[in-house]
Scaffold this motif. Structure first.
Motif, PDB file in Angstrom:
ATOM      1  N   PHE A 164     -30.169  -8.463   0.736  1.00 16.32           N
ATOM      2  CA  PHE A 164     -31.136  -7.684   1.501  1.00 16.32           C
ATOM      3  C   PHE A 164     -30.424  -7.025   2.680  1.00 16.32           C
ATOM      4  O   PHE A 164     -29.538  -7.615   3.289  1.00 16.32           O
ATOM      5  CB  PHE A 164     -32.251  -8.597   2.042  1.00 16.32           C
ATOM      6  N   THR A 181     -33.664  -3.900  -0.936  1.00 11.49           N
ATOM      7  CA  THR A 181     -33.308  -5.099  -1.684  1.00 11.49           C
ATOM      8  C   THR A 181     -32.427  -4.679  -2.840  1.00 11.49           C
ATOM      9  O   THR A 181     -32.743  -3.716  -3.552  1.00 11.49           O
ATOM     10  CB  THR A 181     -34.568  -5.781  -2.233  1.00 11.49           C
ATOM     11  N   ASN A 223     -40.986  -5.506  -3.478  1.00 15.33           N
ATOM     12  CA  ASN A 223     -40.816  -4.493  -4.521  1.00 15.33           C
ATOM     13  C   ASN A 223     -39.934  -5.005  -5.651  1.00 15.33           C
ATOM     14  O   ASN A 223     -40.021  -4.537  -6.783  1.00 15.33           O
ATOM     15  CB  ASN A 223     -40.199  -3.223  -3.925  1.00 15.33           C
ATOM     16  N   PHE A 253     -28.028 -15.248   6.353  1.00 15.01           N
ATOM     17  CA  PHE A 253     -27.735 -13.998   7.031  1.00 15.01           C
ATOM     18  C   PHE A 253     -26.261 -13.845   7.361  1.00 15.01           C
ATOM     19  O   PHE A 253     -25.578 -14.811   7.701  1.00 15.01           O
ATOM     20  CB  PHE A 253     -28.540 -13.898   8.331  1.00 15.01           C
ATOM     21  N   TYR A 306     -36.621 -18.916  12.251  1.00 12.50           N
ATOM     22  CA  TYR A 306     -35.250 -18.553  12.550  1.00 12.50           C
ATOM     23  C   TYR A 306     -35.082 -18.439  14.056  1.00 12.50           C
ATOM     24  O   TYR A 306     -35.998 -18.056  14.770  1.00 12.50           O
ATOM     25  CB  TYR A 306     -34.878 -17.206  11.914  1.00 12.50           C
ATOM     26  N   ASN A 343     -34.167 -20.495  -2.486  1.00  7.37           N
ATOM     27  CA  ASN A 343     -35.341 -20.446  -1.628  1.00  7.37           C
ATOM     28  C   ASN A 343     -35.035 -19.988  -0.216  1.00  7.37           C
ATOM     29  O   ASN A 343     -35.935 -19.864   0.584  1.00  7.37           O
ATOM     30  CB  ASN A 343     -36.005 -21.824  -1.582  1.00  7.37           C
ATOM     31  N   GLU A 344     -33.800 -19.771   0.087  1.00 13.88           N
ATOM     32  CA  GLU A 344     -33.445 -19.389   1.442  1.00 13.88           C
ATOM     33  C   GLU A 344     -32.682 -18.087   1.442  1.00 13.88           C
ATOM     34  O   GLU A 344     -32.100 -17.684   0.449  1.00 13.88           O
ATOM     35  CB  GLU A 344     -32.555 -20.471   2.075  1.00 13.88           C
ATOM     36  N   GLN A 345     -32.716 -17.444   2.558  1.00 17.15           N
ATOM     37  CA  GLN A 345     -31.868 -16.285   2.792  1.00 17.15           C
ATOM     38  C   GLN A 345     -30.829 -16.679   3.824  1.00 17.15           C
ATOM     39  O   GLN A 345     -31.161 -17.264   4.848  1.00 17.15           O
ATOM     40  CB  GLN A 345     -32.673 -15.098   3.308  1.00 17.15           C
ATOM     41  N   THR A 389     -33.742  -1.284  -4.365  1.00 15.74           N
ATOM     42  CA  THR A 389     -35.126  -0.886  -4.150  1.00 15.74           C
ATOM     43  C   THR A 389     -35.346  -0.741  -2.656  1.00 15.74           C
ATOM     44  O   THR A 389     -35.142  -1.688  -1.900  1.00 15.74           O
ATOM     45  CB  THR A 389     -36.100  -1.931  -4.718  1.00 15.74           C
ATOM     46  N   TYR A 390     -35.769   0.440  -2.250  1.00 15.89           N
ATOM     47  CA  TYR A 390     -35.883   0.752  -0.835  1.00 15.89           C
ATOM     48  C   TYR A 390     -37.321   0.584  -0.350  1.00 15.89           C
ATOM     49  O   TYR A 390     -38.274   0.879  -1.074  1.00 15.89           O
ATOM     50  CB  TYR A 390     -35.429   2.196  -0.573  1.00 15.89           C
ATOM     51  N   GLU A 391     -37.444   0.146   0.869  1.00 15.90           N
ATOM     52  CA  GLU A 391     -38.759   0.037   1.489  1.00 15.90           C
ATOM     53  C   GLU A 391     -39.260   1.430   1.873  1.00 15.90           C
ATOM     54  O   GLU A 391     -38.474   2.387   2.024  1.00 15.90           O
ATOM     55  CB  GLU A 391     -38.703  -0.848   2.724  1.00 15.90           C
ATOM     56  N   TYR A 398     -31.173  -5.316   6.384  1.00 13.54           N
ATOM     57  CA  TYR A 398     -32.139  -5.170   7.454  1.00 13.54           C
ATOM     58  C   TYR A 398     -31.553  -4.300   8.558  1.00 13.54           C
ATOM     59  O   TYR A 398     -30.337  -4.198   8.727  1.00 13.54           O
ATOM     60  CB  TYR A 398     -32.497  -6.528   8.072  1.00 13.54           C
ATOM     61  N   PHE A 446     -38.527 -11.589   2.480  1.00  6.14           N
ATOM     62  CA  PHE A 446     -39.115 -12.160   3.685  1.00  6.14           C
ATOM     63  C   PHE A 446     -39.711 -11.058   4.545  1.00  6.14           C
ATOM     64  O   PHE A 446     -39.145  -9.986   4.677  1.00  6.14           O
ATOM     65  CB  PHE A 446     -38.036 -12.868   4.509  1.00  6.14           C
ATOM     66  N   ARG A 500     -29.210 -14.141  -1.160  1.00 10.11           N
ATOM     67  CA  ARG A 500     -29.927 -15.244  -1.780  1.00 10.11           C
ATOM     68  C   ARG A 500     -29.271 -15.541  -3.113  1.00 10.11           C
ATOM     69  O   ARG A 500     -28.936 -14.627  -3.857  1.00 10.11           O
ATOM     70  CB  ARG A 500     -31.398 -14.879  -2.005  1.00 10.11           C
ATOM     71  N   ILE A 545     -28.053  -5.877   9.501  1.00  8.16           N
ATOM     72  CA  ILE A 545     -27.820  -7.259   9.082  1.00  8.16           C
ATOM     73  C   ILE A 545     -28.110  -7.387   7.596  1.00  8.16           C
ATOM     74  O   ILE A 545     -29.125  -6.893   7.106  1.00  8.16           O
ATOM     75  CB  ILE A 545     -28.737  -8.240   9.840  1.00  8.16           C
ATOM     76  N   SER A 594     -27.858  -3.598 -10.441  1.00 12.01           N
ATOM     77  CA  SER A 594     -29.044  -2.738 -10.510  1.00 12.01           C
ATOM     78  C   SER A 594     -29.106  -1.821  -9.301  1.00 12.01           C
ATOM     79  O   SER A 594     -28.434  -2.048  -8.303  1.00 12.01           O
ATOM     80  CB  SER A 594     -30.321  -3.587 -10.545  1.00 12.01           C
ATOM     81  N   LEU A 598     -36.853  -4.791   7.006  1.00 10.22           N
ATOM     82  CA  LEU A 598     -36.187  -4.726   5.716  1.00 10.22           C
ATOM     83  C   LEU A 598     -36.007  -3.275   5.299  1.00 10.22           C
ATOM     84  O   LEU A 598     -36.969  -2.494   5.316  1.00 10.22           O
ATOM     85  CB  LEU A 598     -37.002  -5.483   4.665  1.00 10.22           C
ATOM     86  N   ASN A 648     -30.147  -6.011  -6.266  1.00  5.70           N
ATOM     87  CA  ASN A 648     -29.752  -7.035  -7.213  1.00  5.70           C
ATOM     88  C   ASN A 648     -28.472  -6.596  -7.897  1.00  5.70           C
ATOM     89  O   ASN A 648     -28.301  -5.412  -8.199  1.00  5.70           O
ATOM     90  CB  ASN A 648     -30.847  -7.266  -8.248  1.00  5.70           C
ATOM     91  N   ARG A 652     -42.361 -15.645   3.228  1.00  7.39           N
ATOM     92  CA  ARG A 652     -41.804 -15.139   1.981  1.00  7.39           C
ATOM     93  C   ARG A 652     -42.945 -14.636   1.099  1.00  7.39           C
ATOM     94  O   ARG A 652     -43.954 -15.319   0.930  1.00  7.39           O
ATOM     95  CB  ARG A 652     -41.022 -16.219   1.246  1.00  7.39           C
TER      96      ARG A 652
END
Lengths: 119, 113
Positions: free
Chosen positions: A34, A49, B96, A110, B36, A106-108, A57-59, A36, B101, A97, A93, A54, A46, A51, B92
């Motif tokens: 991710f 994202t 998309n 940084f 955090y 389950n965590e990110q 994917t933009y906000e 940020y 988060f 994951r 930043i 791939s 954000l 992957n 969380r």
């Protein structure tokens, strides 16, 4: 926790130039990363994202042609700010994951961040 | 309504006191909640996360979750000057492309010696 690095930590550039920021997961495979952006005294926003293998994917409101993201391997993602302008100056930043199999799903985690200043 | 809300502060407490940080969220389907800590000029570091209603303790930190009220809090006991930072609440959710988060604006905590 897992370690995520970013490079460079600081960059100062002239308006109109492009800047590349690297994000690496050092001890785990990051299937998802991710990106940020954080302006002074504001929270993390954000941007996108990505992957591995791939397209990112933009906000909403984030220009994908301006902020190019590449996630070519399970340990590296890059963000390129193209034709940077002073309003792009910010703290960028990344976080990573892992996959369910590798743990840390389950965590990110940084990275330390990159402070970009565009003159 | 913002997805995750926090009082921006600053919240000032004397050294040794209990600091109470609050967070509310709008998506009732949210399942996972994270706290955090972010020092000025640094990236966030995870303090703890909570999934179930009730309290979860880790050292001087206690997270409290009330899903019915859509409320999550962080208590810091025996506050130290080194706890002075901005505390970000994160939820969380499905984004998309899988889960991501959503962060609150953060609460700035100042622990006075």
């Amino acid at each position: 926790g897992a370690v995520v690095s970013q490079h460079p930590s600081r960059v100062i550039c002239k308006s109109g130039t492009s800047v590349k920021i690297e994000c690496r997961s050092l001890d785990f495979q990051a299937t998802t990363m991710f990106w940020y952006r954080q302006f002074p005294k504001q929270s993390l926003m954000l941007m996108a994202t990505s992957n591995e293998g791939s397209k990112a994917t933009y906000e909403q409101g984030v220009e994908k042609d301006k902020f190019l993201i590449n996630h070519a391997s399970l340990t590296l993602s890059t963000l390129t700010v193209t034709s940077a302008h002073p309003e792009d100056s910010s703290f960028y930043i990344c976080s990573a994951r892992g996959s369910p199999a590798s743990g840390g799903y389950n965590e990110q985690f940084f990275g330390p961040g990159t402070r970009l200043t565009v003159l | 309504q913002k997805e995750v809300e926090q009082n921006s502060g600053p919240l000032s407490v004397p050294e040794g006191a209990i600091a109470s940080l609050n967070c509310t969220y709008s998506d009732r389907g949210s399942q996972s909640f994270f706290w955090y800590r972010q020092y000025s000029g640094k990236s966030p570091e995870l303090i703890m996360f909570i999934y179930s209603n009730g309290d979860k303790e880790d050292g001087r930190f206690t997270a409290q979750l009330n899903k019915a009220s859509q409320y999550v809090s962080l208590l810091i006991r025996d506050s130290q000057p080194s706890d002075s930072a901005t505390y970000l609440c994160a939820v969380r959710r499905e984004g998309n492309y899988g889960q991501n988060f959503v962060f609150g604006p953060g609460t700035r905590l100042s622990v006075l010696p």
